[in-house]
Design an enzyme around this catalytic site. Structure first.
Site, PDB file in Angstrom:
ATOM      1  N   HIS A   1      -4.925  -3.539   6.316  1.00 34.96           N
ATOM      2  CA  HIS A   1      -5.496  -2.670   5.273  1.00 34.96           C
ATOM      3  C   HIS A   1      -6.693  -3.321   4.607  1.00 34.96           C
ATOM      4  O   HIS A   1      -6.877  -3.177   3.393  1.00 34.96           O
ATOM      5  CB  HIS A   1      -4.426  -2.309   4.233  1.00 34.96           C
ATOM      6  CG  HIS A   1      -4.126  -0.848   4.159  1.00 34.96           C
ATOM      7  ND1 HIS A   1      -4.665  -0.028   3.213  1.00 34.96           N
ATOM      8  CD2 HIS A   1      -3.358  -0.061   4.930  1.00 34.96           C
ATOM      9  CE1 HIS A   1      -4.226   1.201   3.393  1.00 34.96           C
ATOM     10  NE2 HIS A   1      -3.427   1.213   4.434  1.00 34.96           N
TER      11      HIS A   1
ATOM     12  N   TYR B   1       0.813  -1.209   0.000  1.00 33.53           N
ATOM     13  CA  TYR B   1       0.000   0.000   0.000  1.00 33.53           C
ATOM     14  C   TYR B   1       0.845   1.257   0.000  1.00 33.53           C
ATOM     15  O   TYR B   1       0.362   2.335   0.186  1.00 33.53           O
ATOM     16  CB  TYR B   1      -1.016   0.004   1.154  1.00 33.53           C
ATOM     17  CG  TYR B   1      -0.549  -0.625   2.416  1.00 33.53           C
ATOM     18  CD1 TYR B   1      -0.872  -1.951   2.687  1.00 33.53           C
ATOM     19  CD2 TYR B   1       0.215   0.080   3.320  1.00 33.53           C
ATOM     20  CE1 TYR B   1      -0.430  -2.551   3.839  1.00 33.53           C
ATOM     21  CE2 TYR B   1       0.651  -0.518   4.481  1.00 33.53           C
ATOM     22  CZ  TYR B   1       0.327  -1.836   4.733  1.00 33.53           C
ATOM     23  OH  TYR B   1       0.770  -2.426   5.873  1.00 33.53           O
TER      24      TYR B   1
ATOM     25  N   ASP C   1      -0.220  11.984   4.667  1.00 34.88           N
ATOM     26  CA  ASP C   1      -1.284  12.827   4.132  1.00 34.88           C
ATOM     27  C   ASP C   1      -2.148  13.416   5.252  1.00 34.88           C
ATOM     28  O   ASP C   1      -3.348  13.598   5.101  1.00 34.88           O
ATOM     29  CB  ASP C   1      -2.115  12.112   3.049  1.00 34.88           C
ATOM     30  CG  ASP C   1      -2.577  10.729   3.451  1.00 34.88           C
ATOM     31  OD1 ASP C   1      -2.383  10.350   4.610  1.00 34.88           O
ATOM     32  OD2 ASP C   1      -3.128  10.027   2.584  1.00 34.88           O
TER      33      ASP C   1
HETATM   34 MG    MG Z   1      -3.798   1.971   8.367  1.00 36.80          MG
END
Ligand code: MG
Length: 446
Positions: A248, A189, A352
């Site tokens: 995830h 990811y 982010d």
């Molecule tokens: Mg996470």
């Protein structure tokens, strides 16, 4: 505290604000108003959105994080076109009332765009309140419950031995919490070349394959390698570190239950996002089968998602992204709800999130009793461009973040520096979540 003493605590970056702060403190009953509200998008690293709320007191303003890095301009429009006219003229001290009125302002609520927009305003109002009071925001919340906030970091490494070596080096630097990833390939990811088109005929047996088009992810093989990584690290480094892992939401739920049982023997600190938000009823099932600690909530936007998991004691750590749920005002209440059920906090703290957002995470980390750990994100080895745009950003030292004494959230935004790194629009990286596929071309959840 006298004005003189207060001045001794603030750092040089905040000096020019001190006069305005003292002035405002002297005149706090002087009917302070919101004069302007503005969303600023800058991209020193990833796209970061910060809201600046200016008051009728010259030089007194607040900053809040509204970063939704994949739909930045939608959040900016929500702030500038819809909430700004709604807020001008209101008293910035009425944080609760403003939060509730913004929350209802669009009729439909609990979505990530409006929640981030509200967060930018909400955090900015807490920043202003701290500056008016001459206190860091954690002092407004009731003061520090600890001397420093422990963080987890990602050691990385392309082989089991390399990961082991990196963890040993970090232990010497006083780190204790490590998020581990599959070592022999890129973190699926975080990889930069996630596949963007269907590639038929790929052999899935290796879990992640490099192809001409990028990376293909296959869950079963991938998570078997994660189990082997836990086994290696516990066998070599032992039990004197905390290891955690983020699934995830990338397995079918029944395989997730098996993974949670398999990993239990290696005593993870937590396993994160074992199931997707759409599958949260599975937490009830996995809880009956294993004591592996569960962290959840990075993708949550809505109280309907977290309330049942907390009240039924089905998770151990709340992982929400504070701007995604609407800022510090709802996050304080969520932390208090969690305390009642002995669920610990582990706020999402990735790249982010802006440095202003990390400072907001820390305001709660210092204050709440039920802190678990804080994700270090860019506070560990920050990019110089981030430091340039956000003077005073929090940074990690000796495995912890230490408290700032600067009034408010303690982070500035250098708007001239921000202009040097303008928003770059919709990039391949910004589209990555919609392009990750299995070997047969099927889209997988991020
Ligand atoms: Mg996470």
């Amino acid at each position: 505290m006298t004005t003189l003493n207060r001045r001794m605590f603030v750092n040089s970056a905040a000096c020019c604000a001190v006069g305005a702060v003292a002035n405002a403190a002297q005149h706090r009953d002087r009917n302070l108003k919101i004069r302007d509200v503005r969303a600023i998008i800058t991209q020193p690293t990833t796209a970061l959105t910060v809201v600046k709320v200016e008051t009728s007191e010259p030089g007194l303003y607040g900053l809040g994080c509204a970063t939704f890095a994949y739909q930045s301009t939608a959040v900016a429009a929500a702030v500038n076109d819809y909430l700004r006219p709604f807020l001008i003229g209101k008293n910035p001290g009425d944080i609760e009332d403003i939060w509730q009125s913004c929350y209802q302002s669009g009729y439909w609520r609990n979505g990530p765009v409006l929640n981030n927009a509200i967060s930018g305003i909400d955090q900015a109002l807490w920043d202003i309140k701290g500056k008016v009071a001459g206190m860091p925001v954690y002092e407004l919340f009731g003061g520090k419950a600890r001397d420093a906030v422990p963080v987890y970091v990602v050691p990385g490494g392309r082989s089991l031995n390399e990961m082991e070596d990196r963890i040993r080096e970090l232990m010497e630097q006083k780190f204790y919490y490590f998020k581990i990833t599959r070592p022999d390939n890129r973190d699926p990811y975080r990889g930069p070349n996630i596949v963007t088109r269907r590639v038929p005929g790929i052999d899935p047996s290796q879990g992640i394959l490099e192809t001409e088009a990028g990376e293909i992810f296959e869950p079963k093989q991938h998570f078997q390698r994660v189990i082997e990584t836990f086994e290696h690290l516990r066998g070599t480094i032992g039990s004197n570190v905390e290891l955690l892992h983020d699934v995830h939401e990338r397995m079918p739920p029944i395989e997730g239950i098996g993974f949670a049982k398999d990993v239990e023997q290696y005593k993870p600190f937590f396993i994160e996002d074992l199931f997707a938000p759409e599958d949260i009823d599975y937490f009830r099932i996995v809880r009956e089968q294993t004591s592996t600690p569960m962290a959840m909530g990075e993708l949550f936007n809505n109280p309907h998602e977290w309330n049942p998991l907390i009240k039924d004691r089905l998770i151990d750590f709340i992982r929400v992204h504070i701007s995604q749920i609407g800022g510090l005002t709802p996050a304080r209440k969520l932390a208090a709800l969690c305390e009642a059920f002995n669920v610990r906090t582990a706020w999402h703290g990735p790249g982010d999130t802006s440095p202003v957002g990390h400072a907001a995470n820390l305001a709660l980390d210092f204050n709440v009793w039920n802190l678990g750990v804080q994700e270090a994100g860019p506070m560990w080895k920050p990019d110089d461009r981030l430091r340039e745009v956000f003077p005073g950003m929090p940074e990690v030292r000796d495995g912890y973040v230490w408290p700032s004494k600067t009034p408010g959230l303690g982070v500035e935004l250098d708007e001239k520096a921000a202009e040097k790194y303008p928003f770059r629009g919709i990039t391949k990286a910004a589209n990555k979540w919609g392009n990750l596929r299995r070997a047969d071309g099927t889209i997988v959840r991020p």
